[in-house]
Design a protein around this motif. Structure first.
Motif, PDB file in Angstrom:
ATOM      1  N   TRP A   1       0.826  -1.204   0.000  1.00 41.99           N
ATOM      2  CA  TRP A   1       0.000   0.000   0.000  1.00 41.99           C
ATOM      3  C   TRP A   1       0.862   1.257   0.000  1.00 41.99           C
ATOM      4  CZ3 TRP A   1      -4.092  -1.295  -2.045  1.00 41.99           C
ATOM      5  CH2 TRP A   1      -4.840  -2.410  -1.660  1.00 41.99           C
ATOM      6  N   GLU A   2       2.019   1.194   0.620  1.00 42.88           N
ATOM      7  CA  GLU A   2       2.912   2.351   0.561  1.00 42.88           C
ATOM      8  C   GLU A   2       3.550   2.468  -0.823  1.00 42.88           C
ATOM      9  OE1 GLU A   2       5.228   4.202   4.065  1.00 42.88           O
ATOM     10  OE2 GLU A   2       6.664   2.863   3.094  1.00 42.88           O
ATOM     11  N   ASP A   3       3.922   1.335  -1.418  1.00 40.16           N
ATOM     12  CA  ASP A   3       4.551   1.357  -2.740  1.00 40.16           C
ATOM     13  C   ASP A   3       3.641   1.953  -3.813  1.00 40.16           C
ATOM     14  OD1 ASP A   3       6.839   0.225  -1.722  1.00 40.16           O
ATOM     15  OD2 ASP A   3       6.414  -1.808  -2.433  1.00 40.16           O
ATOM     16  N   VAL A   4       2.323   1.717  -3.705  1.00 41.27           N
ATOM     17  CA  VAL A   4       1.397   2.221  -4.734  1.00 41.27           C
ATOM     18  C   VAL A   4       0.884   3.618  -4.403  1.00 41.27           C
ATOM     19  CG1 VAL A   4       0.710  -0.108  -5.400  1.00 41.27           C
ATOM     20  CG2 VAL A   4      -0.676   1.133  -3.707  1.00 41.27           C
ATOM     21  N   GLY A   5       1.404   4.210  -3.317  1.00 41.97           N
ATOM     22  CA  GLY A   5       1.050   5.590  -3.001  1.00 41.97           C
ATOM     23  C   GLY A   5      -0.232   5.769  -2.233  1.00 41.97           C
ATOM     24  N   ALA A   6      -0.737   4.673  -1.617  1.00 41.47           N
ATOM     25  CA  ALA A   6      -1.993   4.779  -0.876  1.00 41.47           C
ATOM     26  C   ALA A   6      -1.814   5.447   0.479  1.00 41.47           C
ATOM     27  CB  ALA A   6      -2.608   3.400  -0.682  1.00 41.47           C
ATOM     28  N   ILE A   7      -0.603   5.381   1.030  1.00 43.42           N
ATOM     29  CA  ILE A   7      -0.383   5.923   2.363  1.00 43.42           C
ATOM     30  C   ILE A   7       1.114   6.029   2.612  1.00 43.42           C
ATOM     31  CG2 ILE A   7      -0.341   3.655   3.502  1.00 43.42           C
ATOM     32  CD1 ILE A   7      -1.989   5.011   5.818  1.00 43.42           C
ATOM     33  N   ARG A   8       1.490   6.951   3.475  1.00 43.68           N
ATOM     34  CA  ARG A   8       2.849   6.992   4.016  1.00 43.68           C
ATOM     35  C   ARG A   8       2.733   6.602   5.490  1.00 43.68           C
ATOM     36  NH1 ARG A   8       5.160  11.994   4.333  1.00 43.68           N
ATOM     37  NH2 ARG A   8       3.132  13.004   4.140  1.00 43.68           N
ATOM     38  N   TRP A   9       3.219   5.408   5.787  1.00 41.15           N
ATOM     39  CA  TRP A   9       3.086   4.880   7.141  1.00 41.15           C
ATOM     40  C   TRP A   9       4.102   5.501   8.096  1.00 41.15           C
ATOM     41  CZ3 TRP A   9      -1.175   2.164   7.684  1.00 41.15           C
ATOM     42  CH2 TRP A   9      -1.617   1.302   6.677  1.00 41.15           C
TER      43      TRP A   9
ATOM     44  N   SER B   1      -7.067  18.982   1.770  1.00 47.97           N
ATOM     45  CA  SER B   1      -7.310  19.643   0.485  1.00 47.97           C
ATOM     46  C   SER B   1      -7.073  18.712  -0.701  1.00 47.97           C
ATOM     47  CB  SER B   1      -6.428  20.881   0.351  1.00 47.97           C
ATOM     48  OG  SER B   1      -5.049  20.530   0.342  1.00 47.97           O
ATOM     49  N   VAL B   2      -6.255  17.655  -0.502  1.00 49.37           N
ATOM     50  CA  VAL B   2      -5.975  16.747  -1.619  1.00 49.37           C
ATOM     51  C   VAL B   2      -7.217  15.965  -2.030  1.00 49.37           C
ATOM     52  CG1 VAL B   2      -3.563  16.530  -0.946  1.00 49.37           C
ATOM     53  CG2 VAL B   2      -5.209  14.815  -0.156  1.00 49.37           C
ATOM     54  N   LEU B   3      -8.253  15.960  -1.194  1.00 39.94           N
ATOM     55  CA  LEU B   3      -9.490  15.235  -1.511  1.00 39.94           C
ATOM     56  C   LEU B   3     -10.447  16.059  -2.360  1.00 39.94           C
ATOM     57  CD1 LEU B   3     -10.204  13.599   1.960  1.00 39.94           C
ATOM     58  CD2 LEU B   3      -9.133  12.533  -0.027  1.00 39.94           C
ATOM     59  N   GLY B   4     -10.174  17.328  -2.524  1.00 41.09           N
ATOM     60  CA  GLY B   4     -11.067  18.163  -3.318  1.00 41.09           C
ATOM     61  C   GLY B   4     -12.476  18.154  -2.747  1.00 41.09           C
TER      62      GLY B   4
ATOM     63  N   SER C   1      -5.974   9.048   3.343  1.00 43.58           N
ATOM     64  CA  SER C   1      -4.805   8.696   2.545  1.00 43.58           C
ATOM     65  C   SER C   1      -5.175   7.724   1.436  1.00 43.58           C
ATOM     66  CB  SER C   1      -3.723   8.089   3.449  1.00 43.58           C
ATOM     67  OG  SER C   1      -3.269   9.018   4.402  1.00 43.58           O
ATOM     68  N   PHE C   2      -5.889   6.665   1.792  1.00 45.59           N
ATOM     69  CA  PHE C   2      -6.308   5.684   0.797  1.00 45.59           C
ATOM     70  C   PHE C   2      -7.318   6.286  -0.185  1.00 45.59           C
ATOM     71  CE2 PHE C   2      -4.236   2.715   3.544  1.00 45.59           C
ATOM     72  CZ  PHE C   2      -3.989   1.566   2.793  1.00 45.59           C
ATOM     73  N   LEU C   3      -8.230   7.097   0.330  1.00 46.90           N
ATOM     74  CA  LEU C   3      -9.241   7.700  -0.537  1.00 46.90           C
ATOM     75  C   LEU C   3      -8.593   8.625  -1.564  1.00 46.90           C
ATOM     76  CD1 LEU C   3     -12.209   8.265  -1.262  1.00 46.90           C
ATOM     77  CD2 LEU C   3     -12.212  10.028   0.536  1.00 46.90           C
ATOM     78  N   ALA C   4      -7.625   9.414  -1.146  1.00 48.45           N
ATOM     79  CA  ALA C   4      -6.955  10.329  -2.076  1.00 48.45           C
ATOM     80  C   ALA C   4      -6.328   9.560  -3.234  1.00 48.45           C
ATOM     81  CB  ALA C   4      -5.893  11.138  -1.340  1.00 48.45           C
ATOM     82  N   ARG C   5      -5.726   8.425  -2.927  1.00 47.59           N
ATOM     83  CA  ARG C   5      -5.110   7.619  -3.992  1.00 47.59           C
ATOM     84  C   ARG C   5      -6.174   6.975  -4.876  1.00 47.59           C
ATOM     85  NH1 ARG C   5      -3.759   5.902  -7.774  1.00 47.59           N
ATOM     86  NH2 ARG C   5      -1.960   4.628  -8.393  1.00 47.59           N
ATOM     87  N   LEU C   6      -7.259   6.533  -4.280  1.00 49.94           N
ATOM     88  CA  LEU C   6      -8.330   5.919  -5.067  1.00 49.94           C
ATOM     89  C   LEU C   6      -8.933   6.906  -6.063  1.00 49.94           C
ATOM     90  CD1 LEU C   6     -10.229   3.449  -5.539  1.00 49.94           C
ATOM     91  CD2 LEU C   6     -11.731   4.444  -3.792  1.00 49.94           C
TER      92      LEU C   6
END
Length: 565
Positions: free
Chosen positions: A110-118, A149-152, A228-233
């Motif tokens: 999940w960190e590798d695909v940019g979903a979160i920074r743990w 703000s990244v979620l718009g 974090s996960f939502l922003a990547r999704l």
């Protein structure tokens, strides 16, 4: 990261529930080239995970390793086995080993695909620090700060926890103490709002609803992990998130699940494809609460969103899915109270703060009343139940800590707390044995003055001392005498947290099983609607979210046609 639209299968992956595990499953499937439709019954996304502390537990995880913390899969297994000893028959060995071995890979993925920074939550020991394999730090993960703000436009559709001071961090909380972080941050919101000439963001039972600071919108705790996960999704074009769309039926054809029917704002909707149940548990369905934990409505409430009504369990049952039951004495519930505002419920660390204790109707203590694990186990012991139960405290507690939305030194709302000038009068007013109550307090006080509790071990659990107590109180962060009148009390309720432990029976890869133990084709479960047979009667904060993101990894890989990890 996806593939071209033309390469995507005609049938989408259908995810029921937009909490953390559902969002993660959707992201994983999308990254493997699948179209995804998420059905969420509520208007907002995030589910119970967004209300939580955002603790994701994982043994031998790569984040701790890069911080120089030593751990191993062997130690992790020893710890889980050690805390699951009370009812070994409900522990699924294969599922446990699957989770333990896969979770570190999922965390890295999940960190590798940019979903979160743990990041590792600092100084937080495993719940059961006395158990074989326990660590003093390293297994609790949460997100690095993310700006809302990244979620718009989706920022307004994200649940924000009313139970944690979103915007501050665990680093801050562990310095000040959890209750102090609530109160300080609520006050800071008021001060900032006053200077800015705008309304404050408000509090629910003493905890501010957002952590906005001077033009920023830092998201932390469960709200931050979900964000974090939502922003990547949201970067994936072929994901359709449909809020206010409760799923009403699973399409069941030729022995397999083939899709769903849902009620949308514009009428019924039918979508065909494999189904992943990512809902949470049964907190707001009194019949399921009675079935799963044997508690009547007068002794139960929930701090989870009211959309948690057992939908995943009911849907699975409708197509022959089995339910696995974990003993109620192991279910993560917290002592709490009817909210000071509205019709909901609240909880907080106040029951673990100095100058307080929990007693039963006999006026006696019966557990380590700073530690919810022992409170649940002893209160609901089928051979020695202690319902009803009561939180009692003195005026030092009121002046130092307040309670829920009442700040330190504040006045409790009329009719919410019972207050009397003497312990005897308080006992009578609460309906407990007043003479035994006085004796109980006298013995407690003698020991608390020395920072000891030889009867029940209050003050011996490192996790509680660090996460729930008052670090400035000496000689113990959770022990203090009850000597200053007036004395106060209220009848407690157990409040669910969206983790019911009992639920849909799954295997270690998230396949839903029928009553004969066979896999139901086309149906998966990754959320807390799935029984925690992975850990059986053992529970540690962060198990549910840790298992959720691991199952999301496994199920999305399978649905995406990726090799089995």
């Amino acid at each position: 990261m996806g593939v071209s639209p033309g390469a995507r299968p005609a049938e989408p992956v259908i995810v029921v529930g937009a909490g953390l595990s559902g969002i993660a499953t959707a992201l994983g499937a999308a990254l493997h080239g699948r179209r995804v439709v998420i059905f969420e019954s509520a208007e907002q996304v995030g589910g119970a995970a967004a209300f939580s502390g955002g603790q994701v537990w994982c043994g031998a995880n790569p984040v701790a390793e890069r911080d120089g913390i030593e751990d191993s899969l062997e130690l992790t297994e020893r710890y889980v086995r050690a805390i699951a000893h009370a009812a070994p028959e409900v522990l699924d060995e294969r599922a446990m080993l699957r989770w333990i071995s896969t979770a570190p890979k999922a965390i890295q993925h999940w960190e590798d695909v940019g979903a979160i920074r743990w990041k590792v939550i600092p100084e937080l020991a495993d719940y059961h620090d006395e158990a074989d394999g326990a660590l003093p730090v390293g297994r609790y993960l949460t997100n690095e700060l993310i700006d809302g703000s990244v979620l718009g436009a989706w920022r307004q559709r994200l649940r924000v926890s009313p139970y944690f001071p979103v915007g501050t961090t665990y680093d801050d909380m562990l310095i000040k103490g959890r209750r102090a972080a609530y109160v300080d941050d609520s006050a800071e919101d008021e001060e900032i709002a006053a200077h800015a000439g705008v309304p404050a963001f408000g509090v629910a039972d003493g905890v501010r609803k957002t952590g906005r600071h001077r033009g920023e919108d830092p998201l932390t705790f469960g709200t931050g992990v979900v964000a974090s996960f939502l922003a990547r999704l949201l970067e994936e074009r072929h994901v359709d998130i449909r809020t206010s769309h409760p799923v009403t039926e699973l399409l069941h054809e030729d022995g397999r699940v083939a899709g769903v029917c849902a009620d949308g704002p514009d009428g019924p909707v039918e979508v065909r494809g494999p189904v992943v149940l990512a809902t949470s548990t049964y907190d707001w369905d009194p019949n399921l609460v009675r079935e799963m934990v044997g508690i009547e409505p007068e002794d139960f409430g929930s701090v989870a969103p009211e959309s948690l009504r057992g939908d995943g369990i009911k849907l699975a049952r409708s197509v022959g899915g089995a339910v696995a039951t974990i003993p109620a004495t192991s279910v993560p519930m917290l002592p709490g109270w009817r909210s000071q505002v509205g019709t909901g419920y609240g909880y907080g660390p106040e029951y673990a703060m100095p100058h307080s204790m929990i007693v039963d109707a006999r006026g006696e203590r019966f557990c380590n009343d700073s530690y919810w694990v022992d409170i649940v186990a002893k209160t609901l012991d089928p051979d020695d139940r202690h319902l009803p139960f009561f939180l009692v405290w003195d005026d030092q507690h009121r002046q130092k800590y307040g309670l829920a939305a009442t700040p330190p030194g504040g006045t409790y709302p009329e009719g919410w707390v019972t207050s009397r000038p003497t312990l005897h009068e308080l006992g009578e007013a609460l309906g407990i044995d007043a003479e035994r109550f006085e004796s109980t307090v006298a013995r407690f006080n003698d020991n608390a003055a020395r920072g000891e509790d030889p009867d029940f071990g209050r003050g011996t659990v490192t996790y509680v001392n660090r996460f729930a107590g008052d670090p400035g109180n000496k000689p113990s962060p959770v022990l203090g005498e009850l000597v200053k009148p007036p004395f106060h009390g209220l009848r407690l309720k157990f409040v669910g947290t969206g983790i019911g432990s009992s639920g849909v029976h799954i295997d270690g890869d998230g396949h839903v099983l029928d009553t004969g133990g066979e896999v139901i084709d086309g149906l998966f479960a990754v959320g807390s609607c799935a029984a925690l047979t992975t850990t059986g009667s053992g529970y540690n904060s962060g198990f549910a979210l840790g298992r959720g993101v691991t199952l999301a990894y496994l199920v999305s890989n399978e649905l995406g046609g990726a090799p089995t990890p």
